[in-house]
Write a protein that holds these residues in place. Structure first.
Motif, PDB file in Angstrom:
ATOM      1  N   LEU A  36       1.079  -1.547  -0.286  1.00 12.94           N
ATOM      2  CA  LEU A  36       0.246   0.018   0.255  1.00 12.94           C
ATOM      3  C   LEU A  36       0.950   1.347  -0.070  1.00 12.94           C
ATOM      4  N   SER A  51       0.252   5.068   2.962  1.00 13.22           N
ATOM      5  CA  SER A  51      -1.211   4.097   4.147  1.00 13.22           C
ATOM      6  C   SER A  51      -0.854   3.897   4.765  1.00 13.22           C
ATOM      7  N   LEU A  60     -10.858   3.047   6.550  1.00 10.70           N
ATOM      8  CA  LEU A  60     -10.832   2.630   4.826  1.00 10.70           C
ATOM      9  C   LEU A  60     -11.312   3.162   4.122  1.00 10.70           C
ATOM     10  N   ARG A  61     -11.747   4.573   4.101  1.00  8.02           N
ATOM     11  CA  ARG A  61     -12.008   5.305   3.046  1.00  8.02           C
ATOM     12  C   ARG A  61     -11.111   6.169   2.154  1.00  8.02           C
ATOM     13  N   GLN A  62      -9.706   6.264   3.395  1.00  8.26           N
ATOM     14  CA  GLN A  62      -9.025   7.114   3.143  1.00  8.26           C
ATOM     15  C   GLN A  62      -8.160   6.458   2.989  1.00  8.26           C
ATOM     16  N   GLN A  63      -8.119   5.192   2.762  1.00 11.63           N
ATOM     17  CA  GLN A  63      -7.315   4.085   2.089  1.00 11.63           C
ATOM     18  C   GLN A  63      -6.169   3.624   3.438  1.00 11.63           C
ATOM     19  N   SER A  91      -5.865   1.979   7.167  1.00 15.58           N
ATOM     20  CA  SER A  91      -5.849   0.277   7.640  1.00 15.58           C
ATOM     21  C   SER A  91      -7.122   0.834   9.701  1.00 15.58           C
ATOM     22  N   LEU A  94      -7.904  -4.226   3.254  1.00 16.19           N
ATOM     23  CA  LEU A  94      -7.712  -3.396   2.033  1.00 16.19           C
ATOM     24  C   LEU A  94      -6.289  -3.826   0.831  1.00 16.19           C
ATOM     25  N   LYS A 106      -8.281  -3.391  -2.507  1.00 17.02           N
ATOM     26  CA  LYS A 106      -7.451  -2.553  -4.066  1.00 17.02           C
ATOM     27  C   LYS A 106      -7.354  -2.954  -5.054  1.00 17.02           C
ATOM     28  N   GLU A 133     -10.239  -4.385  -6.674  1.00 11.05           N
ATOM     29  CA  GLU A 133     -11.495  -3.228  -6.677  1.00 11.05           C
ATOM     30  C   GLU A 133     -12.696  -3.922  -6.307  1.00 11.05           C
ATOM     31  N   TYR A 143     -17.799   2.542   3.205  1.00  7.06           N
ATOM     32  CA  TYR A 143     -17.007   2.424   2.825  1.00  7.06           C
ATOM     33  C   TYR A 143     -17.556   2.941   1.035  1.00  7.06           C
TER      34      TYR A 143
END
Length: 208
Positions: free
Chosen positions: A70, A74, A122-125, A127, A136, A140, A143, A188
């Motif tokens: 990541l 991240s 998780l929306r902010q990438q 964990s 995550l 990723k 998708e 999410y």
């Protein structure tokens, strides 16, 4: 710079909410909040490792995976979210916040709130630590929303832990994960832009 500040405000919010759910609703009933704790219990059972070291080892290993898959940004965000969560857990563990409620009520409310906090992270990438890192990574590269991978990963660990040690609390943990991961996927996938646009449109009309 503004985007980074906004991102870390959301990470702070997500970590705080996650810690609140753990301390107020789940931990008082000894309900594990994730698979990392389950793995730590298994390492303690098999190799007699101290739980504190086992939990650190599991999270450290997963953070190494986060760096590789990541990226550093991240990973730094994940370390920050874990720190905020720990502070929140400590704060809400104060006697001031102790309450006496049915385990069923606490299990449901805590799981919903936990899912909201994890979903924001998780929306902010970023964990929430533990199995959230692997979820995550899967989300990723496939998708997809991370809720289902998170449920499968944590559920597998809980089932393994329950089959070896004890089923009671593990079953509660599986129920908690089932509820919380549904909330994770909801948060999410939630498109907040129409809400923000509508809010500012209303504000402009009021100013006029």
């Amino acid at each position: 710079m503004k985007e980074r500040i906004y991102q870390y405000l959301l990470i702070t919010c997500g970590g705080f909410i996650q810690g609140m759910a753990m301390a107020l609703f789940l931990f008082p009933h000894s309900i594990p909040s994730g698979g990392a704790a389950g793995l730590a219990v298994l390492l303690n059972h098999w190799f007699d490792l101290p739980l504190s070291f086992a939990l650190w080892f599991v999270n450290f290993t997963l953070l190494v995976a986060a760096i590789f898959w990541l990226g550093n940004a991240s990973t730094i965000g994940t370390m920050y979210s874990i720190t905020i969560t720990s502070i929140s857990v400590h704060f809400f563990s104060l006697e001031l916040f102790h309450h006496h409620t049915s385990i069923v009520v606490d299990l449901f409310i805590g799981s919903v709130i936990l899912g909201i906090g994890v979903g924001i992270l998780l929306r902010q990438q970023v964990s929430n630590g533990g199995m959230g890192v692997l979820a995550l990574i899967i989300a990723k590269y496939r998708e997809t929303a991370p809720g289902k991978p998170l449920l499968i990963l944590n559920g597998s660990v809980f089932i393994l832990t329950g089959s070896i040690i004890h089923w009671g609390i593990v079953l509660q943990a599986i129920i908690s994960q089932s509820i919380s991961t549904r909330m994770v996927d909801f948060i999410y996938k939630l498109n907040i832009m129409p809400v923000i646009t509508m809010f500012f449109s209303v504000r402009k009309k009021q100013i006029k």
